[in-house]
Motif scaffolding. Sequence first.
Motif, PDB file in Angstrom:
ATOM      1  N   ARG A 127     -27.122 -28.404  -3.360  1.00  0.00           N
ATOM      2  CA  ARG A 127     -25.695 -27.894  -2.617  1.00  0.00           C
ATOM      3  C   ARG A 127     -26.088 -28.921  -1.152  1.00  0.00           C
ATOM      4  O   ARG A 127     -25.086 -29.361  -0.580  1.00  0.00           O
ATOM      5  N   ARG A 128     -27.151 -28.367  -0.692  1.00  0.00           N
ATOM      6  CA  ARG A 128     -27.440 -29.148   0.587  1.00  0.00           C
ATOM      7  C   ARG A 128     -27.428 -30.657   0.492  1.00  0.00           C
ATOM      8  O   ARG A 128     -27.079 -31.229   1.469  1.00  0.00           O
ATOM      9  N   ARG A 129     -28.127 -31.117  -0.560  1.00  0.00           N
ATOM     10  CA  ARG A 129     -28.346 -32.333  -0.880  1.00  0.00           C
ATOM     11  C   ARG A 129     -26.763 -33.349  -0.695  1.00  0.00           C
ATOM     12  O   ARG A 129     -26.599 -34.209  -0.115  1.00  0.00           O
ATOM     13  N   HIS A 130     -25.956 -32.678  -1.469  1.00  0.00           N
ATOM     14  CA  HIS A 130     -24.621 -33.009  -1.654  1.00  0.00           C
ATOM     15  C   HIS A 130     -23.783 -32.967  -0.460  1.00  0.00           C
ATOM     16  O   HIS A 130     -23.004 -33.814   0.154  1.00  0.00           O
ATOM     17  N   ALA A 131     -24.038 -31.833   0.403  1.00  0.00           N
ATOM     18  CA  ALA A 131     -23.194 -31.722   1.624  1.00  0.00           C
ATOM     19  C   ALA A 131     -23.732 -32.831   2.696  1.00  0.00           C
ATOM     20  O   ALA A 131     -22.967 -33.361   3.275  1.00  0.00           O
ATOM     21  N   ARG A 132     -25.196 -33.037   2.431  1.00  0.00           N
ATOM     22  CA  ARG A 132     -25.893 -33.967   3.444  1.00  0.00           C
ATOM     23  C   ARG A 132     -25.152 -35.616   3.079  1.00  0.00           C
ATOM     24  O   ARG A 132     -24.833 -36.303   4.101  1.00  0.00           O
ATOM     25  N   ALA A 133     -25.115 -35.698   1.734  1.00  0.00           N
ATOM     26  CA  ALA A 133     -24.531 -37.074   1.296  1.00  0.00           C
ATOM     27  C   ALA A 133     -23.135 -37.188   1.804  1.00  0.00           C
ATOM     28  O   ALA A 133     -22.653 -38.236   2.082  1.00  0.00           O
ATOM     29  N   ALA A 138     -19.212 -39.551   5.104  1.00  0.00           N
ATOM     30  CA  ALA A 138     -17.839 -39.442   6.044  1.00  0.00           C
ATOM     31  C   ALA A 138     -18.064 -40.268   7.488  1.00  0.00           C
ATOM     32  O   ALA A 138     -17.273 -40.949   8.077  1.00  0.00           O
ATOM     33  N   ALA A 139     -19.350 -39.995   7.786  1.00  0.00           N
ATOM     34  CA  ALA A 139     -19.763 -40.781   9.238  1.00  0.00           C
ATOM     35  C   ALA A 139     -19.695 -42.225   8.982  1.00  0.00           C
ATOM     36  O   ALA A 139     -19.156 -43.206   9.700  1.00  0.00           O
TER      37      ALA A 139
END
Length: 223
Positions: A127-133, A138-139
Motif C-alpha cells: 500500500r505504501r509503495r503504491h501510494a508513493r508510485a 502525479a508529480a
Amino acid sequence: MRVAAAIAEVPTAAINLIDLSRQSPLATVGFDGADSPRDESMCAIQFRTGRFVHVADCFADPIYASNPWVTGERGDVRFYASAPLITPEGYVLGTLCVFDAVARSLRPDQASRLLDLADVIVALFERRRHARATADLAAAQERTTRLLETVMDTIDVGLAVTDADGQITSLNRAAQSWHGVAEIPLSSDQITLRGPDGAAIKLAAHRVVDDCDDVIGTVVTAA
C-alpha cells in the motif's frame, strides 16, 4: 512487533529486511536492533524457501547451532521461528521473526497467526509503495503539464486543447488574446476569435494525435 511477540509468547521479535549483503531490522521489540552482515543472519539461512521456519532448540539444530546469534557471539537465541515476507510478485523481502533465550515450541495456531501477520505487513508495504508510485506519477504529470503550458504560451499560433467531447480545456496565450478573454469557452463552436486588426479568424482544427480518445489538440490559424 509487540503483537508478534504476544502471539508467540516470547519477549523478542523483529521485522528483518534482507539484501545481498546485510540484514536490516525495520522494527524490533525486546532488544535494540542494528544492521548486521547477512552471513551472520539467522533469518537469511532459509528465508528464500518461502516457508515458515520453526526451531524449538537451536542448540540441537545443525543448521543454526553454529550461528553467532546462537553461540553467544551476537546473542543467546535458543528458540527461533520466522514467517517470510513475500510480495504478490513472489519476491521474499525478509522475515517476521520471534525468538527467545529458552527452548520452546509454537502451537499450530500461533504459527498460523504469525503467517497471517506477515501477510498484513506485506500488504502495508504494498500500500505504501503504491501510494508513493501514485504520488510520483502525479508529480511527473504536473511537471509535464507546466512544461506544455509554458511551451504553448511561447508560440504565436493560437492553440486550443479540447477533450474527446469537444470541451475546451486550455487556450494558450495567443488564442486568449485573439478571443479577448482569459476564460475557457464551453465548446469549440462558441469560439469567435479575432485578429489584431479586428477581422474574424478562421479556425483550422486538426487532431494532434488521431488515435487518442482523451485529448484532442485544436490548432487555431488565421484565415
